[in-house]
Design an enzyme around this catalytic site. Structure first.
Site, PDB file in Angstrom:
ATOM      1  CD1 TRP A 146      -2.422   1.737   0.453  1.00  0.00           C
ATOM      2  CD2 TRP A 146      -2.042   1.925   2.488  1.00  0.00           C
ATOM      3  NE1 TRP A 146      -3.106   2.803   0.961  1.00  0.00           N
ATOM      4  CE2 TRP A 146      -2.899   3.028   2.376  1.00  0.00           C
ATOM      5  CE3 TRP A 146      -1.537   1.902   3.978  1.00  0.00           C
ATOM      6  CZ2 TRP A 146      -3.365   3.924   3.262  1.00  0.00           C
ATOM      7  CZ3 TRP A 146      -2.015   2.845   4.842  1.00  0.00           C
ATOM      8  CH2 TRP A 146      -3.045   3.616   4.628  1.00  0.00           C
ATOM      9  CG  ASP A 227      -2.741  -3.006   6.995  1.00  0.00           C
ATOM     10  OD1 ASP A 227      -3.928  -2.685   7.597  1.00  0.00           O
ATOM     11  OD2 ASP A 227      -2.216  -2.189   6.163  1.00  0.00           O
ATOM     12  CE  LYS A 262     -10.583   1.167   1.812  1.00  0.00           C
ATOM     13  NZ  LYS A 262      -9.486   1.191   2.686  1.00  0.00           N
TER      14      LYS A 262
END
Ligand code: PMP
Length: 412
Positions: A146, A227, A262
């Protein structure tokens, strides 16, 4: 010149510190979104921005969230600070859903946790904990990873290192190379792993590969830091937590950062959690107190609203079921679009080159295009991946999939 003008001119000269700064170029992902927004072509497709979109191109508020929010607001009597560790219903609820209520680390009280401002805040708090435990810590992240991992965790003070993960040309996980690098790690090293729905490549470890990583962490003594920003959006709530649960089973210690951005659609409410698994219940309490203290140094108290909504949902069976159904709908839509896009690309290119898209998970995949091909796709077809050719699958719809596939075929 008046007396005041002389004064302020002199002050400006003296305090010219901020003049040392220069403006920064726009973020490449946000830049793509702006370019798409300004494109007058009615057929344009934004495949850049990293948020979920439904078939109408909207990012709606979950029904479960709207209902929980009504209840939270109706019951709210104060806006005083929440405590530094955060909302207990939120922490308890996510802990049960992530590890499983019966997981040994939960029943033994070996989980440390604080609420944090989003997954990003959680990552930052976890970084602070690692640095308090060991002043110089290497954090190994996947190549690619990311875009904000290195700036965020590097700025926290971790020594950022990289392990091979994904071959953008072959569209495969470079598992042997990854293992080779992890074999050279040892106690005091930390390895960041994407829990599911790898951002940006969409290629997740199989359960067997997770087991190998677990064995390596056990043998070599490095600490995993997982993560998890897309829990439930890959294969399902339990399957997506496989890596976390297995590592927690096997190892004395690990860290997890969790984002509810999300999977609850709470992006702007900044709702996340920093977890540790510790060898002992006492150690987990220490971790919690240290993380709460780190949070105090950084931003004092966590934001309340998003966490109170999640806490409300997870404390209510009906709302929990509604939320899980909504996550399942998102997941099925994304995975359905993956299959559809790869079929359309097969037809448009008359090759199997893009078949891998169907097997990847989460919102992102790489098209494997050169920067020139991405520019051409944007300029000539108004189809907007980000410059690295990473696309957000959720930007595709049943209406535009044929156009997207033909446009990609035209530039490869
Ligand atoms: N980790 C990964 C892998 C992500 O993709 C994101 C969000 N794009 C985050 C962490 C941060 O999430 P949040 O918006 O909750 O800070």
């Amino acid at each position: 010149m008046t007396h005041t003008e002389v004064d302020s001119a002199a002050r400006r000269r003296l305090a010219a510190m901020l003049e040392n700064l220069s403006p920064l170029p726009p973020d490449p992902i946000l830049g793509t979104t702006v370019a798409c927004r300004n494109d007058p072509n009615p057929s344009k497709v934004d495949l850049g921005v990293g948020v979920y979109k439904d078939a109408s191109g909207n990012t709606p508020v979950f029904e479960a969230v709207a209902e929980a929010e009504r209840r939270v607001l109706a019951d709210q009597t104060t806006k005083v600070y929440v405590s530094p560790p955060g909302d207990e219903r939120f922490i308890g609820g996510i802990t049960r859903h992530l590890f499983g209520a019966d997981h040994q680390v939960v029943t033994d009280g070996r989980v440390g946790a604080v609420q944090a401002p989003g997954g990003s805040g959680a990552l930052r708090v976890g970084a602070g904990l690692l640095l308090r435990a060991q002043a110089h810590t290497e954090l190994w992240v996947s190549t690619p990873t990311w875009g904000n991992h290195v700036p965020l965790l590097g700025a926290a003070g971790l020594d950022m290192q990289h392990y091979p993960y994904y071959d953008k040309g072959a569209h495969e996980i470079q598992f042997d190379e990854m293992v080779q690098t992890l074999k050279e790690r040892g106690p005091g090293d930390v390895v960041l792993l994407h829990g599911c729905c790898h951002n940006p490549c969409g290629a997740d470890l199989t359960h067997e590969q997770w087991d190998v990583v677990g064995d390596l962490a056990d043998e070599r003594g490095f600490t995993p830091y997982v993560d998890l920003a897309y829990h439930g959006l890959g294969e399902g709530m339990d399957a997506d937590a496989y890596g976390v649960r297995m590592l927690a089973d096997r190892l004395p210690e690990m860290l997890v950062s969790y984002s509810a951005s999300k999977n609850f659609g709470l992006y702007r409410e900044r709702t996340g959690l920093a977890f540790t698994v510790n060898a002992t219940a006492e150690g987990a309490k220490t971790d919690t107190s240290q993380m709460a203290n780190i949070a105090r140094e950084l931003y004092s108290m966590p934001p309340a609203h998003g966490a109170s909504i999640v806490g409300e949902i997870l404390a209510d069976e009906e709302l929990t079921t509604l939320w899980q159904d909504e996550v399942a709908t998102m997941r099925e839509r994304i995975n359905g679009l993956r299959a559809l896009l790869s079929d359309e690309l097969r037809e448009a290119t008359q090759t199997t080159e893009f078949d891998y898209i169907a097997g990847e998970r989460g919102m992102f995949s790489f098209l494997g295009l050169s920067p020139e091909q991405v520019t051409q796709l944007q300029a000539e077809h108004s189809v907007y991946p980000i410059p690295s050719s990473r696309i957000n699958i959720a930007g595709v719809t049943e209406e535009n999939v044929d156009y997207v596939a033909r446009s990609i075929a035209a530039v490869v």
